[in-house]
Every structure is written in structure tokens, then in C-alpha cells.
Design a protein around this motif. Structure first.
Motif, PDB file in Angstrom:
ATOM      1  N   THR A 251       0.862  -1.182   0.000  1.00  0.00           N
ATOM      2  CA  THR A 251       0.000   0.000   0.000  1.00  0.00           C
ATOM      3  C   THR A 251       0.896   1.230   0.000  1.00  0.00           C
ATOM      4  O   THR A 251       1.578   1.504   0.997  1.00  0.00           O
ATOM      5  CB  THR A 251      -0.914   0.031   1.235  1.00  0.00           C
ATOM      6  N   PRO A 252       0.946   1.990  -1.096  1.00  0.00           N
ATOM      7  CA  PRO A 252       1.841   3.148  -1.173  1.00  0.00           C
ATOM      8  C   PRO A 252       1.472   4.224  -0.155  1.00  0.00           C
ATOM      9  O   PRO A 252       0.293   4.404   0.191  1.00  0.00           O
ATOM     10  CB  PRO A 252       1.637   3.653  -2.610  1.00  0.00           C
ATOM     11  N   ALA A 253       2.474   4.952   0.306  1.00  0.00           N
ATOM     12  CA  ALA A 253       2.255   6.009   1.291  1.00  0.00           C
ATOM     13  C   ALA A 253       1.235   7.046   0.826  1.00  0.00           C
ATOM     14  O   ALA A 253       0.366   7.456   1.609  1.00  0.00           O
ATOM     15  CB  ALA A 253       3.587   6.672   1.640  1.00  0.00           C
ATOM     16  N   PRO A 254       1.273   7.519  -0.448  1.00  0.00           N
ATOM     17  CA  PRO A 254       0.294   8.528  -0.877  1.00  0.00           C
ATOM     18  C   PRO A 254      -1.154   8.056  -0.744  1.00  0.00           C
ATOM     19  O   PRO A 254      -2.043   8.854  -0.429  1.00  0.00           O
ATOM     20  CB  PRO A 254       0.670   8.777  -2.343  1.00  0.00           C
ATOM     21  N   LEU A 255      -1.377   6.766  -0.967  1.00  0.00           N
ATOM     22  CA  LEU A 255      -2.731   6.238  -0.841  1.00  0.00           C
ATOM     23  C   LEU A 255      -3.208   6.287   0.608  1.00  0.00           C
ATOM     24  O   LEU A 255      -4.356   6.653   0.903  1.00  0.00           O
ATOM     25  CB  LEU A 255      -2.776   4.801  -1.366  1.00  0.00           C
ATOM     26  N   LEU A 256      -2.327   5.910   1.540  1.00  0.00           N
ATOM     27  CA  LEU A 256      -2.675   5.964   2.954  1.00  0.00           C
ATOM     28  C   LEU A 256      -2.897   7.393   3.417  1.00  0.00           C
ATOM     29  O   LEU A 256      -3.801   7.673   4.203  1.00  0.00           O
ATOM     30  CB  LEU A 256      -1.579   5.302   3.785  1.00  0.00           C
ATOM     31  N   LYS A 257      -2.070   8.312   2.923  1.00  0.00           N
ATOM     32  CA  LYS A 257      -2.240   9.724   3.289  1.00  0.00           C
ATOM     33  C   LYS A 257      -3.570  10.260   2.796  1.00  0.00           C
ATOM     34  O   LYS A 257      -4.256  11.025   3.484  1.00  0.00           O
ATOM     35  CB  LYS A 257      -1.083  10.555   2.725  1.00  0.00           C
ATOM     36  N   ALA A 258      -3.961   9.841   1.591  1.00  0.00           N
ATOM     37  CA  ALA A 258      -5.240  10.283   1.042  1.00  0.00           C
ATOM     38  C   ALA A 258      -6.412   9.723   1.840  1.00  0.00           C
ATOM     39  O   ALA A 258      -7.424  10.398   2.056  1.00  0.00           O
ATOM     40  CB  ALA A 258      -5.352   9.862  -0.420  1.00  0.00           C
ATOM     41  N   ALA A 259      -6.263   8.477   2.291  1.00  0.00           N
ATOM     42  CA  ALA A 259      -7.353   7.818   3.012  1.00  0.00           C
ATOM     43  C   ALA A 259      -7.469   8.280   4.454  1.00  0.00           C
ATOM     44  O   ALA A 259      -8.578   8.446   4.984  1.00  0.00           O
ATOM     45  CB  ALA A 259      -7.158   6.301   2.964  1.00  0.00           C
ATOM     46  N   LEU A 260      -6.328   8.483   5.111  1.00  0.00           N
ATOM     47  CA  LEU A 260      -6.320   8.739   6.556  1.00  0.00           C
ATOM     48  C   LEU A 260      -6.004  10.175   6.936  1.00  0.00           C
ATOM     49  O   LEU A 260      -6.196  10.561   8.090  1.00  0.00           O
ATOM     50  CB  LEU A 260      -5.307   7.810   7.238  1.00  0.00           C
ATOM     51  N   GLY A 261      -5.488  10.959   5.993  1.00  0.00           N
ATOM     52  CA  GLY A 261      -5.095  12.319   6.334  1.00  0.00           C
ATOM     53  C   GLY A 261      -3.900  12.328   7.270  1.00  0.00           C
ATOM     54  O   GLY A 261      -3.025  11.459   7.204  1.00  0.00           O
ATOM     55  N   GLU A 262      -3.885  13.278   8.180  1.00  0.00           N
ATOM     56  CA  GLU A 262      -2.750  13.423   9.104  1.00  0.00           C
ATOM     57  C   GLU A 262      -2.566  12.193   9.982  1.00  0.00           C
ATOM     58  O   GLU A 262      -1.451  11.888  10.419  1.00  0.00           O
ATOM     59  CB  GLU A 262      -2.960  14.672   9.973  1.00  0.00           C
ATOM     60  N   LYS A 263      -3.650  11.446  10.227  1.00  0.00           N
ATOM     61  CA  LYS A 263      -3.558  10.244  11.059  1.00  0.00           C
ATOM     62  C   LYS A 263      -2.660   9.184  10.432  1.00  0.00           C
ATOM     63  O   LYS A 263      -2.188   8.265  11.110  1.00  0.00           O
ATOM     64  CB  LYS A 263      -4.951   9.672  11.310  1.00  0.00           C
ATOM     65  N   SER A 264      -2.403   9.293   9.118  1.00  0.00           N
ATOM     66  CA  SER A 264      -1.556   8.305   8.436  1.00  0.00           C
ATOM     67  C   SER A 264      -0.151   8.257   9.027  1.00  0.00           C
ATOM     68  O   SER A 264       0.546   7.251   8.890  1.00  0.00           O
ATOM     69  CB  SER A 264      -1.472   8.613   6.939  1.00  0.00           C
ATOM     70  N   LYS A 265       0.267   9.325   9.720  1.00  0.00           N
ATOM     71  CA  LYS A 265       1.586   9.327  10.362  1.00  0.00           C
ATOM     72  C   LYS A 265       1.718   8.200  11.379  1.00  0.00           C
ATOM     73  O   LYS A 265       2.818   7.685  11.613  1.00  0.00           O
ATOM     74  CB  LYS A 265       1.854  10.670  11.039  1.00  0.00           C
ATOM     75  N   MET A 266       0.587   7.810  11.992  1.00  0.00           N
ATOM     76  CA  MET A 266       0.625   6.746  12.985  1.00  0.00           C
ATOM     77  C   MET A 266       0.961   5.402  12.352  1.00  0.00           C
ATOM     78  O   MET A 266       1.410   4.476  13.036  1.00  0.00           O
ATOM     79  CB  MET A 266      -0.720   6.666  13.718  1.00  0.00           C
ATOM     80  N   VAL A 267       0.726   5.283  11.034  1.00  0.00           N
ATOM     81  CA  VAL A 267       0.998   4.048  10.317  1.00  0.00           C
ATOM     82  C   VAL A 267       2.305   4.135   9.534  1.00  0.00           C
ATOM     83  O   VAL A 267       3.095   3.196   9.511  1.00  0.00           O
ATOM     84  CB  VAL A 267      -0.166   3.718   9.352  1.00  0.00           C
ATOM     85  N   LEU A 268       2.528   5.300   8.902  1.00  0.00           N
ATOM     86  CA  LEU A 268       3.660   5.457   7.988  1.00  0.00           C
ATOM     87  C   LEU A 268       4.957   5.844   8.682  1.00  0.00           C
ATOM     88  O   LEU A 268       6.038   5.698   8.119  1.00  0.00           O
ATOM     89  CB  LEU A 268       3.320   6.516   6.930  1.00  0.00           C
ATOM     90  N   GLU A 269       4.841   6.373   9.889  1.00  0.00           N
ATOM     91  CA  GLU A 269       6.023   6.763  10.647  1.00  0.00           C
ATOM     92  C   GLU A 269       5.912   6.159  12.043  1.00  0.00           C
ATOM     93  O   GLU A 269       4.816   5.836  12.503  1.00  0.00           O
ATOM     94  CB  GLU A 269       6.140   8.288  10.726  1.00  0.00           C
ATOM     95  N   GLY A 270       7.002   5.989  12.710  1.00  0.00           N
ATOM     96  CA  GLY A 270       6.942   5.370  14.024  1.00  0.00           C
ATOM     97  C   GLY A 270       8.177   5.668  14.843  1.00  0.00           C
ATOM     98  O   GLY A 270       9.058   6.428  14.422  1.00  0.00           O
ATOM     99  N   GLN A 271       8.225   5.070  16.012  1.00  0.00           N
ATOM    100  CA  GLN A 271       9.335   5.265  16.933  1.00  0.00           C
ATOM    101  C   GLN A 271       9.764   3.927  17.510  1.00  0.00           C
ATOM    102  O   GLN A 271       8.930   3.052  17.736  1.00  0.00           O
ATOM    103  CB  GLN A 271       8.919   6.192  18.102  1.00  0.00           C
ATOM    104  N   ASN A 272      11.049   3.784  17.749  1.00  0.00           N
ATOM    105  CA  ASN A 272      11.607   2.613  18.426  1.00  0.00           C
ATOM    106  C   ASN A 272      11.700   2.974  19.907  1.00  0.00           C
ATOM    107  O   ASN A 272      12.622   3.683  20.330  1.00  0.00           O
ATOM    108  CB  ASN A 272      12.984   2.288  17.841  1.00  0.00           C
ATOM    109  N   VAL A 273      10.740   2.492  20.683  1.00  0.00           N
ATOM    110  CA  VAL A 273      10.611   2.904  22.079  1.00  0.00           C
ATOM    111  C   VAL A 273      10.824   1.702  23.000  1.00  0.00           C
ATOM    112  O   VAL A 273      10.212   0.651  22.819  1.00  0.00           O
ATOM    113  CB  VAL A 273       9.216   3.520  22.331  1.00  0.00           C
ATOM    114  N   LYS A 274      11.701   1.876  23.980  1.00  0.00           N
ATOM    115  CA  LYS A 274      12.053   0.794  24.907  1.00  0.00           C
ATOM    116  C   LYS A 274      11.411   1.022  26.289  1.00  0.00           C
ATOM    117  O   LYS A 274      11.414   2.147  26.800  1.00  0.00           O
ATOM    118  CB  LYS A 274      13.568   0.715  25.064  1.00  0.00           C
ATOM    119  N   PRO A 275      10.901  -0.045  26.924  1.00  0.00           N
ATOM    120  CA  PRO A 275      10.276   0.062  28.251  1.00  0.00           C
ATOM    121  C   PRO A 275      11.299  -0.023  29.373  1.00  0.00           C
ATOM    122  O   PRO A 275      11.233  -0.906  30.240  1.00  0.00           O
ATOM    123  CB  PRO A 275       9.316  -1.123  28.265  1.00  0.00           C
ATOM    124  N   THR A 276      12.240   0.891  29.389  1.00  0.00           N
ATOM    125  CA  THR A 276      13.382   0.806  30.308  1.00  0.00           C
ATOM    126  C   THR A 276      12.957   0.808  31.773  1.00  0.00           C
ATOM    127  O   THR A 276      13.467   0.012  32.584  1.00  0.00           O
ATOM    128  CB  THR A 276      14.356   1.964  30.037  1.00  0.00           C
TER     129      THR A 276
END
Length: 298
Positions: A251-276
Motif C-alpha cells: 500500500t503506497p504512502a500517498p494512498l494511505l495519506k489520502a485515506a487517513l489524512g494526518e492520522k496516516s503518520k501513525m501508520v507510515l512513521e513510528g518510533q523505536n521505544v524501549k520500556p526501560t
């Protein structure tokens, strides 16, 4: 214990309510409806002009604040974002007001938060001591949310900010939508596939919240994520493996951005977070590895 939950009707709130009632604890859920009791759960009216919640909330051991419009539902229009922000600020401000007025204050406030407070990155690794903060909508919302909750400390209440990752569960959360394409044989890579998914099983969300309530040495931010985050590509492949379905339809990023708007960042971008903090204090995860978590849920 006497546990007060704001947002008790939501996905995490239901899990906590089931857990604590099964343990024999007293659970009070804050609601906009008239105060009433259902089985072992007391519902207490709040956020209404004539509501007087204080009497029922005296002598509570812990407040858990999960209240707020869902991040997962609906497109992030300007109207939706305003509702997401205002609902969290209103509920948390009211909790602080209640705590201020209580004669016998709770020992701890566990306030929901999110890993979205950290900037998205394919390279960085974030722990609770990381000082970088995201400046996008979600980052600003979470930062302000924590700032308001922190006011509880002025009243001698230990305050914990549980920064949730992507919560996986069969009764709610993001997993149903993430797994659905595989049922129709159209599952595959989302965007680049290289974005991190810092996930956590719902059982560990409940377990971590109970853990920080019980350990009075824990305060401040606590990352509630499994110790082994994965890239989105691996996340999808694991779903495909467990469901025995192909992982092939990108699923290309532009399609997700069109479908989800700004919320697409939650799918297309992320963070490597550790439960230290959880690991250093001895919390044992029920599901530290993704395959086991998804096998349990799918």
C-alpha cells in the motif's frame, strides 16, 4: 484497593475493570450518566453541571485516567483533532480539581499518555530519559496532557505517565484493522515498511498499570511497550505467517495519506521505544515477542 477509572468503558478500561474486579478490588468508573451500580462496579457521575463525585471518590487508593476521544477512530479532520485535544484536557483538569478537593487523596495517579510524544524516526531509540519531543499534533497533545496531570504532584499524589505504544488486543485497538487486509488476501507492506512499530499486548498494558500502582518507587514517564519493537514490514509478515496468508500487496504512502489524512503518520512513521523503567523495576512481560502476542490474539 479502591480503584477509580476515567475512561473505563474503553478498550483498556474494560481490561482493567475485569482484572481488578476478578481480584476482588473495588472499582469506580467515572461516567457522564447518573451514578449507579452494576454488579461489582460502581459508576460515578462526573463532567456534568450537577455532578458531585467527591463523596464516592474519598479514600481511593489509585486514580487511572484513560479518558479522551479515540485516536484510532475516524479521519483526523480539524474538528476531530479539536475533540481529541479538548476531551483529554477537560478530563484531566477535572481529575486534578477532584484530587484538590478530596480530604483523603489517592496515593497515585496513573495518567494515560502515548509514545507519540517522541519524534518519529527510523534510527533513534527512545527511553523515558530521552529529551526529544515531537512537535506534531499528537506530540503537542501528549505533552500538554502530561503537564496537566503532573499538577497532582502538588497535592502529594505520586504521578505516572504511561506512554502506550500500539496496543494489540482482540477486543479493540489497532490490530483488527491491521490484520483485516490479510483476510482478503491483499495484505502487504505499508509505506516503506521500514517504520518502527512499538507494540504491546493488552495483557501487558493491564499488567504494567497494576505494576506501577503497586510499586511506589515509580513516578514520571513509563513507556508501556514490549521490549522488542519491530519494523512494519516484519509486523505484516508475522500476521501473514500466523494467518497463513500471503504478504504481497503493498500500500503506497500517498494512498494511505489520502485515506487517513494526518492520522496516516501513525501508520507510515513510528518510533523505536524501549520500556526501560518497567524492565529496570522488574516487570515481567507476558508477551515480550511479537509472534507470541499475535498467536495469542489471532
Amino acid at each position: 484497593m479502591k480503584i477509580v477509572i476515567a475512561g473505563g468503558s474503553g478498550f483498556v478500561g474494560q481490561g482493567l475493570t475485569d482484572f481488578y474486579t476478578q481480584q476482588g478490588h473495588e472499582v469506580i468508573i467515572l461516567t457522564r450518566k447518573q451514578s449507579h451500580r452494576v454488579g461489582n462496579v460502581q459508576y460515578c457521575q462526573w463532567l456534568q453541571p450537577d455532578a458531585k463525585p467527591n463523596e464516592l471518590l474519598e479514600n481511593a487508593d489509585a486514580f487511572i485516567n484513560l479518558a479522551g476521544v479515540s485516536l484510532n477512530e475516524g479521519r483526523w479532520t480539524d474538528e476531530r483533532k479539536e475533540a481529541i485535544f479538548k476531551s483529554r484536557m477537560q478530563a484531566t483538569t477535572e481529575i486534578i480539581r477532584i484530587i484538590e478537593d478530596l480530604e483523603n487523596k489517592p496515593k497515585v495517579l496513573v495518567n494515560a499518555s502515548a509514545v507519540g510524544i517522541y519524534p518519529t524516526s527510523k534510527a533513534a531509540v527512545y527511553t523515558e530519559s530521552s529529551t526529544q519531543k515531537s512537535t506534531d499534533f499528537l506530540g503537542r497533545t501528549v505533552k500538554k496532557w502530561e503537564e496537566i496531570a503532573k499538577r497532582a504532584e502538588a497535592y502529594g499524589v505520586r504521578t505516572v505517565f504511561t506512554r502506550f505504544g500500539v496496543i494489540l488486543g482482540s477486543g479493540g485497538g489497532a490490530l483488527k484493522l491491521m490484520a483485516m487486509p490479510y483476510d482478503f488476501y491483499i495484505g502487504g507492506k505499508l509505506g516503506s515498511g521500514m517504520q518502527w512499530v512499538s507494540w504491546v499486548h493488552i495483557d501487558d498494558v493491564v499488567g504494567a498499570i497494576d505494576f506501577v500502582i503497586s510499586d511506589d518507587t515509580i513516578s514520571g514517564p513509563v513507556n508501556v511497550t514490549a521490549p522488542h519493537p519491530v519494523r512494519m514490514e516484519q509486523f505484516g509478515k508475522t500476521i501473514a505467517e500466523i494467518k497463513r496468508k500471503p504478504h504481497w500487496f503493498p500500500t503506497p504512502a500517498p494512498l494511505l495519506k489520502a485515506a487517513l489524512g494526518e492520522k496516516s503518520k501513525m501508520v507510515l512513521e513510528g518510533q523505536n521505544v524501549k520500556p526501560t523503567v518497567l524492565l529496570e523495576h522488574g516487570y515481567t512481560f507476558h508477551y515480550p515477542k511479537l509472534y507470541d502476542a499475535l498467536s495469542n490474539l489471532l
